[in-house]
Design an enzyme around this catalytic site. Structure first.
Site, PDB file in Angstrom:
ATOM      1  N   SER A 119     -93.687 -80.555  20.662  1.00  0.00           N
ATOM      2  CA  SER A 119     -92.708 -81.215  19.920  1.00  0.00           C
ATOM      3  C   SER A 119     -92.679 -80.269  18.407  1.00  0.00           C
ATOM      4  O   SER A 119     -93.502 -79.747  17.895  1.00  0.00           O
ATOM      5  CB  SER A 119     -93.191 -82.603  19.499  1.00  0.00           C
ATOM      6  OG  SER A 119     -92.487 -83.034  18.371  1.00  0.00           O
ATOM      7  N   TYR A 143     -99.277 -88.157  15.612  1.00  0.00           N
ATOM      8  CA  TYR A 143     -98.412 -87.733  16.759  1.00  0.00           C
ATOM      9  C   TYR A 143     -98.340 -86.004  17.037  1.00  0.00           C
ATOM     10  O   TYR A 143     -98.789 -85.367  17.950  1.00  0.00           O
ATOM     11  CB  TYR A 143     -97.131 -88.194  16.886  1.00  0.00           C
ATOM     12  CG  TYR A 143     -96.144 -87.791  17.707  1.00  0.00           C
ATOM     13  CD1 TYR A 143     -96.240 -87.695  19.073  1.00  0.00           C
ATOM     14  CD2 TYR A 143     -94.989 -87.055  17.310  1.00  0.00           C
ATOM     15  CE1 TYR A 143     -95.409 -87.068  20.045  1.00  0.00           C
ATOM     16  CE2 TYR A 143     -94.078 -86.286  18.143  1.00  0.00           C
ATOM     17  CZ  TYR A 143     -94.371 -86.523  19.544  1.00  0.00           C
ATOM     18  OH  TYR A 143     -93.538 -85.953  20.489  1.00  0.00           O
ATOM     19  N   LYS A 147     -99.946 -83.046  19.554  1.00  0.00           N
ATOM     20  CA  LYS A 147     -99.279 -82.244  20.224  1.00  0.00           C
ATOM     21  C   LYS A 147     -99.683 -80.954  19.892  1.00  0.00           C
ATOM     22  O   LYS A 147     -99.869 -80.030  20.818  1.00  0.00           O
ATOM     23  CB  LYS A 147     -97.778 -82.135  19.816  1.00  0.00           C
ATOM     24  CG  LYS A 147     -97.082 -83.606  20.437  1.00  0.00           C
ATOM     25  CD  LYS A 147     -96.761 -83.616  21.796  1.00  0.00           C
ATOM     26  CE  LYS A 147     -96.513 -84.709  22.596  1.00  0.00           C
ATOM     27  NZ  LYS A 147     -96.485 -84.467  24.139  1.00  0.00           N
TER      28      LYS A 147
HETATM   29  C1  UD1 Z   1     -87.882 -87.211  15.344  1.00  0.00           C
HETATM   30  C2  UD1 Z   1     -89.289 -87.534  15.919  1.00  0.00           C
HETATM   31  C3  UD1 Z   1     -90.315 -86.678  15.551  1.00  0.00           C
HETATM   32  C4  UD1 Z   1     -89.927 -85.278  16.142  1.00  0.00           C
HETATM   33  C5  UD1 Z   1     -88.562 -84.839  15.448  1.00  0.00           C
HETATM   34  C6  UD1 Z   1     -88.144 -83.592  16.224  1.00  0.00           C
HETATM   35  C7  UD1 Z   1     -89.017 -89.982  15.823  1.00  0.00           C
HETATM   36  C8  UD1 Z   1     -89.700 -91.154  15.096  1.00  0.00           C
HETATM   37  N1  UD1 Z   1     -89.594 -88.875  15.081  1.00  0.00           N
HETATM   38  O1  UD1 Z   1     -87.874 -86.986  13.891  1.00  0.00           O
HETATM   39  O2  UD1 Z   1     -91.564 -87.115  16.001  1.00  0.00           O
HETATM   40  O3  UD1 Z   1     -90.830 -84.243  15.584  1.00  0.00           O
HETATM   41  O4  UD1 Z   1     -87.564 -85.730  15.859  1.00  0.00           O
HETATM   42  O5  UD1 Z   1     -88.285 -83.386  17.557  1.00  0.00           O
HETATM   43  O6  UD1 Z   1     -88.617 -90.160  16.736  1.00  0.00           O
HETATM   44  N2  UD1 Z   1     -81.922 -91.584  10.394  1.00  0.00           N
HETATM   45  C9  UD1 Z   1     -80.669 -92.046   9.857  1.00  0.00           C
HETATM   46  N3  UD1 Z   1     -80.611 -93.658  10.057  1.00  0.00           N
HETATM   47  C10 UD1 Z   1     -81.152 -93.973  11.230  1.00  0.00           C
HETATM   48  C11 UD1 Z   1     -82.283 -93.364  11.847  1.00  0.00           C
HETATM   49  C12 UD1 Z   1     -82.470 -91.947  11.467  1.00  0.00           C
HETATM   50  O7  UD1 Z   1     -80.130 -91.878   8.729  1.00  0.00           O
HETATM   51  O8  UD1 Z   1     -80.893 -95.365  11.615  1.00  0.00           O
HETATM   52  C13 UD1 Z   1     -81.738 -90.216  10.036  1.00  0.00           C
HETATM   53  C14 UD1 Z   1     -83.280 -89.486   9.710  1.00  0.00           C
HETATM   54  O9  UD1 Z   1     -83.408 -89.834   8.154  1.00  0.00           O
HETATM   55  C15 UD1 Z   1     -83.407 -88.172   9.749  1.00  0.00           C
HETATM   56  C16 UD1 Z   1     -82.363 -88.130  11.263  1.00  0.00           C
HETATM   57  O10 UD1 Z   1     -81.647 -89.276  11.143  1.00  0.00           O
HETATM   58  O11 UD1 Z   1     -82.402 -87.696   8.809  1.00  0.00           O
HETATM   59  C17 UD1 Z   1     -83.098 -87.954  12.531  1.00  0.00           C
HETATM   60  O12 UD1 Z   1     -83.964 -89.035  12.489  1.00  0.00           O
HETATM   61  P1  UD1 Z   1     -84.878 -89.642  13.641  1.00  0.00           P
HETATM   62  O13 UD1 Z   1     -84.104 -89.488  14.957  1.00  0.00           O
HETATM   63  O14 UD1 Z   1     -85.804 -90.777  13.337  1.00  0.00           O
HETATM   64  O15 UD1 Z   1     -85.689 -87.994  13.931  1.00  0.00           O
HETATM   65  P2  UD1 Z   1     -86.738 -87.273  13.034  1.00  0.00           P
HETATM   66  O16 UD1 Z   1     -87.214 -88.105  11.881  1.00  0.00           O
HETATM   67  O17 UD1 Z   1     -85.806 -86.137  12.798  1.00  0.00           O
END
Ligand code: UD1
Length: 328
Positions: A119, A143, A147
């Protein structure tokens, strides 16, 4: 000759199973169905057990022998960052323990090819530029730590047992290659925003004053079909004599960043809704931007992503609608 896929009943694993079956490969899945769903597998053989059970090595050896397994793709793992912070022991025991059992069984049964699901979480909080495989690995949660330790284990198994492995560092995975294989978990931006949109609720943006072009977080979103194809490229490279060195690591991303706002605009178009997103404060520890440098896998395995952000969001939305219809 067949491919053993642990966690093959899960979201990403099931895409790889289907692609391999569609091209005529023999596949056998080992899955305890704790997160997987057997209906994704069709008539692919499934052997159901927990990879950290006391007899897991023996059971894996039996599967390898009965199905003449020559390579393994190891997906089975826990993958929730928040859960890993609350229960680090589950991540160290299950993610590392299951891989240790896979490595031991491979060595005992003479399997020398392994594709391992790693990851982008191994990088922790990378700086602004696109992250390369040679950048520092400083995970910030159990996590990501589990990995990274897994990468070390497969590397050490090259010396100890002659195992040849490819570790794939996934960036942000979403979308569906088939409607019945959509991601049913509501744990990341795409699935959370879809779930809210489908319920008539505005999606939420975590922070809009990052140092990024539109102020919202930037990530490298890779379509699950592109990611699945990367596994086939890794498997095929391991099958060639001149293939990758003993233990290689590749980023699997598009090399392009997309902001939260861009993802939400794609979703609004796909769903035909115009809910104005709600702006919430940033989540603690969220980096402004995480984007892959995906040039190594392109140069060495000839793999690159071909699908767009819209393909990804559209397919995720359609799979969600399909599931809502078929479970109604
Ligand atoms: C995810 C993984 C992480 C992994 C990474 C890359 C999770 C919790 N984390 O992190 O293990 O290392 O991808 O593979 O799955 N966001 C919003 N609104 C929401 C949800 C998210 O604005 O409702 C934003 C977050 O702040 C971030 C982006 O969307 O900027 C992506 O968030 P998310 O999908 O949770 O993934 P990562 O935090 O990047």
């Amino acid at each position: 000759m067949s491919v053993l896929i642990t966690g093959g009943a899960g979201y990403i694993g099931a895409h790889v199973v289907r692609l391999l079956r569609d091209r005529g490969d023999d596949v056998v899945v080992v899955d305890d169905l704790s997160g997987g769903d057997a209906t994704r597998l069709g008539d692919t053989p499934l052997v159901e057990f927990d990879l950290v059970a006391v007899d897991a090595v023996d059971r894996l050896r039996e599967v390898v022998e009965r199905h003449a397994v020559t390579s393994i793709i190891h997906f089975a793992a826990r993958k929730q960052v928040g859960e890993s912070v609350a229960h680090p022991e589950w991540y160290f025991r299950d993610n590392i323990g299951s891989l240790a059992n896979v490595v031991e069984a491979s060595a005992a049964a003479g399997v020398t090819r392994l594709v391992y699901s790693s990851s982008a979480a191994v990088y922790g909080l990378p700086g602004g530029a696109a992250v390369t495989e040679d950048d520092a690995t400083v995970p910030i949660n159990p996590y990501g730590e589990s990995k990274l330790v897994g990468e070390w284990l497969v590397r050490d198994a090259a010396n100890a047992h002659g195992l040849r492995s490819v570790s794939l560092r996934y960036f942000n995975v979403a979308g569906a290659g088939w409607n019945d294989l959509g991601d049913p978990n509501v744990q990341n931006l795409v699935t959370i925003a879809i779930d809210r949109t489908a319920r008539g609720l505005a999606p939420v943006v975590f922070g809009d004053s990052f140092d990024t072009p539109d102020g919202t977080g930037v990530r490298d979103y890779v379509h699950v079909m592109d990611l699945a194809e990367a596994h086939l490229a890794a498997l095929d490279a391991l099958a060639t004599a001149e293939g990758p060195a003993d233990a290689v690591v590749y980023n699997v991303g598009t090399g392009r960043g997309a902001s939260v706002r861009e993802v939400l605009a794609g979703l609004a178009a796909a769903s035909g809704t115009d809910l104005e997103p709600i702006i919430d404060p940033p989540r603690p520890g969220d980096p402004p931007s995480v984007v892959a440098d995906a040039s190594r896998i392109a140069a060495e395995l000839g793999w690159r992503s071909t699908r767009t952000l819209d393909d990804m969001v559209d397919s995720a939305w359609r799979a969600h609608e399909w599931r809502a219809r078929t479970s109604a």
